[in-house]
Design a protein around this motif. Sequence first.
Motif, mmCIF file in Angstrom:
data_model
loop_
_atom_site.group_PDB
_atom_site.id
_atom_site.type_symbol
_atom_site.label_atom_id
_atom_site.label_comp_id
_atom_site.label_asym_id
_atom_site.label_seq_id
_atom_site.Cartn_x
_atom_site.Cartn_y
_atom_site.Cartn_z
ATOM 1 N N LEU A 68 -9.581 -4.907 2.183
ATOM 2 C CA LEU A 68 -8.666 -4.240 1.249
ATOM 3 C C LEU A 68 -7.848 -5.235 0.432
ATOM 4 O O LEU A 68 -7.600 -5.024 -0.753
ATOM 5 N N ILE A 74 -5.491 0.511 7.231
ATOM 6 C CA ILE A 74 -4.899 -0.587 6.456
ATOM 7 C C ILE A 74 -4.923 -1.894 7.253
ATOM 8 O O ILE A 74 -5.396 -2.914 6.753
ATOM 9 N N CYS A 127 0.832 -1.213 0.000
ATOM 10 C CA CYS A 127 0.000 0.000 0.000
ATOM 11 C C CYS A 127 0.862 1.256 0.000
ATOM 12 O O CYS A 127 0.619 2.192 -0.765
ATOM 13 N N ASN A 136 2.628 1.637 -3.338
ATOM 14 C CA ASN A 136 1.650 1.937 -4.378
ATOM 15 C C ASN A 136 1.262 3.415 -4.337
ATOM 16 O O ASN A 136 1.245 4.102 -5.358
ATOM 17 N N VAL A 165 -7.281 -0.013 -4.470
ATOM 18 C CA VAL A 165 -6.660 0.238 -3.166
ATOM 19 C C VAL A 165 -5.978 1.606 -3.174
ATOM 20 O O VAL A 165 -6.131 2.390 -2.239
ATOM 21 N N ARG A 166 -5.234 1.894 -4.228
ATOM 22 C CA ARG A 166 -4.554 3.192 -4.328
ATOM 23 C C ARG A 166 -5.569 4.337 -4.252
ATOM 24 O O ARG A 166 -5.405 5.287 -3.495
ATOM 25 N N LEU A 183 -7.046 4.653 -0.727
ATOM 26 C CA LEU A 183 -6.117 5.243 0.236
ATOM 27 C C LEU A 183 -5.918 6.732 -0.019
ATOM 28 O O LEU A 183 -5.816 7.515 0.932
ATOM 29 N N SER A 229 -5.065 -3.368 -7.162
ATOM 30 C CA SER A 229 -4.122 -2.332 -6.751
ATOM 31 C C SER A 229 -4.617 -0.926 -7.079
ATOM 32 O O SER A 229 -4.424 -0.001 -6.280
#
Length: 75
Positions: free
Chosen positions: A52, A45, A15, A18, A60-61, A64, A57
């Motif tokens: 998550l 997280i 995370c 990323n 998730v990016r 966040l 990806s």
Amino acid sequence: MSELESNKLEFAIFCIENVAEALGLPGDVVYRKFAVESDILVNYIFKHFDILYTQGSEWVRGDLLSVMKRKGVDA
């Protein structure tokens, strides 16, 4: 360290890296934003790892980055 803890740690690193790539920042800067300037690492997280971890990806990016914005963490 249990396997679950190891998986959470590995995912947290994923995370951080990323988001760091997306923001053009070094990983240690994003780590500080997640762990020192905010509670994103522990209370987002790690806390929501089970959900998550199942997402892609890009999702998730984006998630966040949204959490950072909501919490007022500079990007």
